[in-house]
Design an enzyme around this catalytic site. Structure first.
Site, short mmCIF file in Angstrom:
data_model
loop_
_atom_site.label_atom_id
_atom_site.label_comp_id
_atom_site.label_asym_id
_atom_site.label_seq_id
_atom_site.Cartn_x
_atom_site.Cartn_y
_atom_site.Cartn_z
N GLN A 44 46.77 41.88 41.50
CA GLN A 44 47.67 42.11 42.63
C GLN A 44 47.52 41.01 43.69
O GLN A 44 48.50 40.44 44.16
CB GLN A 44 47.32 43.48 43.23
CG GLN A 44 48.40 44.07 44.10
CD GLN A 44 47.86 45.15 45.03
OE1 GLN A 44 46.68 45.49 45.03
NE2 GLN A 44 48.74 45.71 45.82
N LEU A 45 46.29 40.71 44.06
CA LEU A 45 46.06 39.67 45.06
C LEU A 45 46.14 38.27 44.43
O LEU A 45 46.73 37.35 45.01
CB LEU A 45 44.66 39.86 45.68
CG LEU A 45 44.15 38.76 46.61
CD1 LEU A 45 45.05 38.62 47.84
CD2 LEU A 45 42.71 39.05 47.04
N ILE A 67 41.54 37.31 32.28
CA ILE A 67 41.25 37.74 30.91
C ILE A 67 42.55 38.05 30.17
O ILE A 67 42.59 38.09 28.94
CB ILE A 67 40.28 38.95 30.95
CG1 ILE A 67 39.58 39.15 29.62
CG2 ILE A 67 40.98 40.22 31.43
CD1 ILE A 67 38.39 40.10 29.68
N TYR A 173 31.87 51.00 42.98
CA TYR A 173 32.60 49.82 43.46
C TYR A 173 32.04 49.38 44.81
O TYR A 173 31.73 48.20 45.03
CB TYR A 173 34.08 50.19 43.57
CG TYR A 173 34.98 49.16 44.21
CD1 TYR A 173 35.26 47.96 43.58
CD2 TYR A 173 35.58 49.42 45.45
CE1 TYR A 173 36.11 47.04 44.15
CE2 TYR A 173 36.43 48.51 46.03
CZ TYR A 173 36.70 47.31 45.38
OH TYR A 173 37.55 46.41 45.96
N LYS A 177 30.08 45.96 46.06
CA LYS A 177 30.56 45.10 47.15
C LYS A 177 29.44 44.86 48.17
O LYS A 177 29.26 43.74 48.65
CB LYS A 177 31.79 45.72 47.82
CG LYS A 177 33.05 45.70 46.95
CD LYS A 177 33.47 44.29 46.54
CE LYS A 177 34.78 44.23 45.81
NZ LYS A 177 35.06 42.91 45.23
P1 NAD Z 1 43.41 43.68 40.30
O1 NAD Z 1 42.71 44.75 39.52
O2 NAD Z 1 44.86 43.78 40.53
O3 NAD Z 1 43.09 42.26 39.66
C1 NAD Z 1 41.85 41.94 39.08
C2 NAD Z 1 42.13 40.94 37.97
O4 NAD Z 1 40.87 40.61 37.37
C3 NAD Z 1 43.02 41.53 36.85
O5 NAD Z 1 44.14 40.71 36.64
C4 NAD Z 1 42.09 41.56 35.65
O6 NAD Z 1 42.77 41.29 34.42
C5 NAD Z 1 41.10 40.46 35.99
N1 NAD Z 1 39.85 40.63 35.23
C6 NAD Z 1 39.21 41.79 34.95
N2 NAD Z 1 38.15 41.54 34.19
C7 NAD Z 1 38.11 40.20 33.98
C8 NAD Z 1 37.24 39.36 33.27
N3 NAD Z 1 36.18 39.84 32.59
N4 NAD Z 1 37.49 38.04 33.27
C9 NAD Z 1 38.56 37.52 33.93
N5 NAD Z 1 39.43 38.29 34.62
C10 NAD Z 1 39.20 39.62 34.65
O7 NAD Z 1 42.62 43.58 41.70
P2 NAD Z 1 43.20 43.05 43.09
O8 NAD Z 1 43.78 44.20 43.80
O9 NAD Z 1 43.98 41.82 42.90
O10 NAD Z 1 41.82 42.70 43.83
C11 NAD Z 1 41.26 41.40 43.79
C12 NAD Z 1 39.93 41.42 44.51
O11 NAD Z 1 40.13 41.87 45.83
C13 NAD Z 1 38.89 42.33 43.87
O12 NAD Z 1 37.63 41.73 43.95
C14 NAD Z 1 38.93 43.55 44.72
O13 NAD Z 1 37.69 44.20 44.74
C15 NAD Z 1 39.26 42.96 46.09
N6 NAD Z 1 39.90 43.95 46.96
C16 NAD Z 1 41.16 44.41 46.67
C17 NAD Z 1 41.72 45.38 47.48
C18 NAD Z 1 43.09 45.94 47.20
O14 NAD Z 1 43.56 46.82 47.93
N7 NAD Z 1 43.80 45.47 46.17
C19 NAD Z 1 41.03 45.85 48.61
C20 NAD Z 1 39.76 45.37 48.86
C21 NAD Z 1 39.20 44.39 48.04
#
Ligand code: NAD
Length: 350
Positions: A44-45, A67, A173, A177
């Site tokens: 998403q981010l 991945i 989780y 963090k």
């Molecule tokens: P997301 O789950 O949408 O994206 C995570 C990505 O990581 C996915 O595309 C997944 O395929 C990839 N991934 C998983 N395992 C993997 C591996 N072994 N090797 C390579 N890629 C791999 O998460 P997001 O919402 O984009 O969040 C991104 C970061 O921001 C995370 O660290 C999350 O903890 C942090 N975060 C997000 C939010 C939120 O509201 N979305 C809030 C706080 C913190």
């Protein structure tokens, strides 16, 4: 006992306490052209941050990786399908592409993590350590790694949660963090790795489906409002949580990474905020645009997670240290999302 230190930390008596002064990072960021590896770019981010970085450094200098296979707009730039748990492959990729900065976003999020806590710990922690080790050994200029409001817990002050306060996360989780924040600070203090971090609130975007977090309702609700004019919410009507529009999250991340190193005084992770609202307020705002929209509430296991998190965030340190300023509140965000989803219906289909 004599302890030999890398450049950047002269002796143990100078290892600072949590309010340590800045000392020069070990690696000179002026020496090499910026080449970024973004891990977790398919999320998403990640997909939006990749595009933000394209604008600053040029598409050819950003290696997006995940991945999963490249999807959507990511097919237009350099992309590596790669599992961050393969340490050797990570090092190889960095060397092959002459990477100078890593943004490490891959993680298992809060709700998904509770379904497989052991894997959440392994993925979130080991991958961070691989990245920090690579940064130290291969002398990367900067690393970005996101933390989350999930690092706080039930006894953390809920209103205007301070930068430095009780942190007792109740999800695996959140535990990863909090531990990750301390590892980041450790690598900065011990080895001079210039690692930077933000404690994101719930992130709301419309271009990529959310990845299994507790704040996902605030994304889903817009899709359901346009498609079905109704939404069943998995959190109670009055569950206040800190939130941020994706445009602001991308801006905050890039602002932090572009800030001069001496301005980045917090080396665990910065509190970062934009707005705080509850499901009933989002529904009321959507109704101004879609008058026949209706919402019902059926809280599930995610309610307990949400109840353990802050309701609003004090991000005055980020504002004072490197000039953080958000653009979007709830009204502006709702207008922007609905307008964009109507004019770009391909996002509605996904
Ligand atoms: P997301 O789950 O949408 O994206 C995570 C990505 O990581 C996915 O595309 C997944 O395929 C990839 N991934 C998983 N395992 C993997 C591996 N072994 N090797 C390579 N890629 C791999 O998460 P997001 O919402 O984009 O969040 C991104 C970061 O921001 C995370 O660290 C999350 O903890 C942090 N975060 C997000 C939010 C939120 O509201 N979305 C809030 C706080 C913190």
């Amino acid at each position: 006992m004599i302890i030999e230190h890398k450049k950047g930390v002269s002796n143990t008596s100078q290892i600072p306490n949590r309010n340590f002064p800045y000392f020069a990072p070990a690696f000179d960021s002026g020496m090499k052209k910026t080449k970024v590896l973004l891990i977790g770019a398919g999320g998403q981010l990640g997909s939006e941050l990749t595009q933000g970085l394209w604008k600053i450094y040029g598409q050819e200098n950003i290696i997006a990786s995940d991945i999963k296979d490249a999807q959507g707009i990511l097919k237009e730039g350099p992309y590596e399908k790669f599992d961050v748990m393969q340490r050797d492959k990570l090092f190889e990729l960095i060397k092959k592409n002459e990477i100078t900065q890593i943004y490490h976003l891959a993680a298992l999020l809060s709700a998904t993590g509770e379904k497989d806590p052991r894997w959440a710990w392994k993925l979130n922690m080991e991958s961070l350590l691989f990245v920090l080790e690579a940064a130290q050994e291969l002398k990367l200029h900067k690393v970005y790694w996101p933390s989350s409001i999930a690092a706080f817990g039930p006894t953390t002050p809920k209103q205007n949660t301070p930068q430095d306060t009780i942190m007792d996360p109740s999800t695996v989780y959140g535990i990863t963090k909090l531990a990750g924040e301390l590892w980041c600070e450790y690598y900065f203090r011990r080895y001079g790795v210039d690692v930077r971090s933000l404690r994101y609130p719930g992130l709301i975007g419309y271009k990529t489906p959310p990845g299994g977090g507790t704040t996902d309702y605030a994304v889903d609700i817009y899709f359901k409002a346009l498609k079905e004019k109704k939404y069943e919410c998995f959190l109670a009507a009055d569950t206040y949580l800190p939130m941020m529009y994706m445009d602001d999250a991308v801006k905050a991340t890039i602002d932090l990474m572009e800030a001069p190193a001496e301005k980045v005084k917090v080396r665990t992770s910065y509190n970062i905020g934009a707005m705080s609202f509850c499901p009933a307020q989002v529904a009321a705002t959507i109704k101004k645009h879609i008058p026949d929209f209706s919402i019902t509430y059926k809280p599930d296991f995610r309610q307990a997670i949400a109840d353990s998190w802050p309701k609003s965030i004090d991000d005055s340190a980020a504002r004072a240290d490197w000039g953080w300023k958000n653009k979007f509140g709830l009204e502006e965000m709702t207008e922007d999302i609905l307008k964009n989803l109507e004019s770009e219906p391909q996002f509605l289909i996904s």
